[in-house]
Design a protein around this motif. Structure first.
Motif, PDB file in Angstrom:
ATOM      1  N   SER A 122       0.830  -1.207   0.000  1.00  0.00           N
ATOM      2  CA  SER A 122       0.000   0.000   0.000  1.00  0.00           C
ATOM      3  C   SER A 122       0.864   1.257   0.000  1.00  0.00           C
ATOM      4  O   SER A 122       0.567   2.232  -0.707  1.00  0.00           O
ATOM      5  CB  SER A 122      -0.919   0.001   1.229  1.00  0.00           C
ATOM      6  N   ILE A 123       1.961   1.231   0.762  1.00  0.00           N
ATOM      7  CA  ILE A 123       2.865   2.378   0.816  1.00  0.00           C
ATOM      8  C   ILE A 123       3.558   2.568  -0.534  1.00  0.00           C
ATOM      9  O   ILE A 123       3.700   3.701  -1.027  1.00  0.00           O
ATOM     10  CB  ILE A 123       3.904   2.186   1.937  1.00  0.00           C
ATOM     11  N   VAL A 124       3.960   1.475  -1.154  1.00  0.00           N
ATOM     12  CA  VAL A 124       4.604   1.563  -2.471  1.00  0.00           C
ATOM     13  C   VAL A 124       3.635   2.141  -3.496  1.00  0.00           C
ATOM     14  O   VAL A 124       4.022   2.974  -4.340  1.00  0.00           O
ATOM     15  CB  VAL A 124       5.107   0.178  -2.919  1.00  0.00           C
ATOM     16  N   ILE A 125       2.371   1.732  -3.437  1.00  0.00           N
ATOM     17  CA  ILE A 125       1.362   2.282  -4.347  1.00  0.00           C
ATOM     18  C   ILE A 125       1.227   3.788  -4.128  1.00  0.00           C
ATOM     19  O   ILE A 125       1.129   4.566  -5.072  1.00  0.00           O
ATOM     20  CB  ILE A 125       0.004   1.575  -4.145  1.00  0.00           C
ATOM     21  N   GLY A 126       1.235   4.209  -2.856  1.00  0.00           N
ATOM     22  CA  GLY A 126       1.154   5.636  -2.550  1.00  0.00           C
ATOM     23  C   GLY A 126       2.327   6.404  -3.132  1.00  0.00           C
ATOM     24  O   GLY A 126       2.154   7.497  -3.696  1.00  0.00           O
ATOM     25  N   LEU A 127       3.530   5.855  -3.017  1.00  0.00           N
ATOM     26  CA  LEU A 127       4.716   6.504  -3.581  1.00  0.00           C
ATOM     27  C   LEU A 127       4.624   6.575  -5.106  1.00  0.00           C
ATOM     28  O   LEU A 127       5.036   7.574  -5.716  1.00  0.00           O
ATOM     29  CB  LEU A 127       5.979   5.749  -3.162  1.00  0.00           C
ATOM     30  N   LEU A 128       4.079   5.514  -5.713  1.00  0.00           N
ATOM     31  CA  LEU A 128       3.873   5.508  -7.165  1.00  0.00           C
ATOM     32  C   LEU A 128       2.939   6.640  -7.575  1.00  0.00           C
ATOM     33  O   LEU A 128       3.201   7.357  -8.553  1.00  0.00           O
ATOM     34  CB  LEU A 128       3.294   4.167  -7.593  1.00  0.00           C
ATOM     35  N   LEU A 129       1.864   6.828  -6.828  1.00  0.00           N
ATOM     36  CA  LEU A 129       0.898   7.881  -7.154  1.00  0.00           C
ATOM     37  C   LEU A 129       1.504   9.267  -6.971  1.00  0.00           C
ATOM     38  O   LEU A 129       1.214  10.190  -7.735  1.00  0.00           O
ATOM     39  CB  LEU A 129      -0.351   7.735  -6.281  1.00  0.00           C
ATOM     40  N   ILE A 130       2.334   9.432  -5.957  1.00  0.00           N
ATOM     41  CA  ILE A 130       3.003  10.719  -5.757  1.00  0.00           C
ATOM     42  C   ILE A 130       3.936  11.020  -6.937  1.00  0.00           C
ATOM     43  O   ILE A 130       4.007  12.156  -7.424  1.00  0.00           O
ATOM     44  CB  ILE A 130       3.770  10.718  -4.425  1.00  0.00           C
TER      45      ILE A 130
END
Length: 314
Positions: free
Chosen positions: A203-211
């Motif tokens: 979930s954190i990696v997905i958030g970083l991808l979106l940023i």
């Protein structure tokens, strides 16, 4: 000066937006349902991602409609840049809501990881989501390809595109497809190693991808909002067009600014041959405007430097 009326909302861009809305809305509902059943943090992040994307598409649709408004007294150059403004808001939304909430939920789940549940429905929803996202991505890809120059990559087409609706959805859908892969990997690895912490980490990696996607969108739309020129090759072709006019001695500068996806303003600083009559200067300007309209239809407004006109009559 040459002016054309603003076009109605563009069918190609609206098709891309409607395809993205249909895909993301259905996907968001499905992801949240499965996230509630399985407790997967990665699925919650993906649900947030799809919900934010759905809202973003409606913002782009608003921008499309506002950008098609005709010029008026308060906005004599039209409303074309409205699309770039709303696309920038979309970038901020992807950053704060998509990326920020996904990272927050992932960190929270790391502190209190939910027990591992049967991942079957998660895989089903992720597979269906990949099909819908792939369809939306392909629609935006085809629209990008209509303006793509031979020999250039798809990424170069994104960088060169002036259509914020199309490249925004393409970048969003590209991030979505990568996010689906990350979510599936997080769920699979978590169950394979019987480790409940891998899913929240995804979930954190997905958030970083979106940023990262948000920064990319902000850079592209921010440049257009400030006012970008047409690309180097188009400018060179435009200068060659002016130089073909026999009434001109020289072309000092041609300054362009993108006013919308299909509207460009041109300010021409040129030198007419001395001693020309006003009728011949007017005829030359008419020939230039006609040639520009034929070869560069996106240039809707042309302004000639007044000092060049004064010099012609000395």
């Amino acid at each position: 000066m040459n002016e054309n009326k603003q076009d109605a909302p563009r069918q190609g861009s609206q098709k891309v937006i409607y395809a993205a809305i249909a895909a993301n809305l259905g996907i968001a509902v499905a992801k949240f349902i499965v996230a509630g059943i399985t407790g997967s943090a990665a699925m919650v992040a993906e649900g947030i991602h799809s919900a934010v994307d759905t809202g973003n598409e409606f913002l782009l649709l608003l921008g499309e409609r506002r950008s098609a408004r005709a010029p008026d007294r308060k906005h004599p150059f039209g409303y074309g840049k409205s699309l770039y403004f709303w696309a920038l808001i979309v970038a901020l939304s992807v950053f704060s809501l998509g990326g920020g909430l996904s990272i927050y939920h992932g960190v929270d789940a790391l502190q209190n990881p939910p027990p591992l549940e049967d991942p079957m429905w998660s895989y089903v929803v992720l597979g269906v989501a990949a099909l819908f996202e792939g369809y939306s991505w392909n629609v935006s890809r085809k629209e990008l390809n209509t303006a793509r120059k031979p020999g250039t990559s798809l990424w170069q087409a994104v960088r060169a595109s002036k259509d914020a609706s199309v490249f925004t959805i393409f970048i969003e859908d590209s991030a979505a497809l990568l996010g689906l892969g990350i979510a599936a990997a997080g769920i699979a690895l978590g169950h394979y190693f019987n480790n409940p912490y891998i899913d929240p980490a995804a979930s954190i990696v997905i958030g970083l991808l979106l940023i990262g996607a948000a920064f990319m969108l902000a850079r592209e739309t921010g440049g257009l909002l400030v006012g970008e020129a047409i690309d180097h090759d188009e400018l060179a072709a435009l200068k060659a067009l002016f130089l073909r006019e026999p009434a001109l001695d020289s072309v000092a500068s041609l300054r362009t600014m993108q006013l919308g996806p299909e509207e460009v303003l041109l300010a021409a600083s040129v030198q007419f041959r001395r001693g020309l009559s006003i009728d011949k200067v007017e005829a030359a300007i008419g020939r230039i405007e006609t040639a520009v309209a034929a070869e560069h239809p996106v240039i809707r407004q042309i302004y000639f430097d007044a000092s060049a006109l004064r010099a012609a009559f000395k």
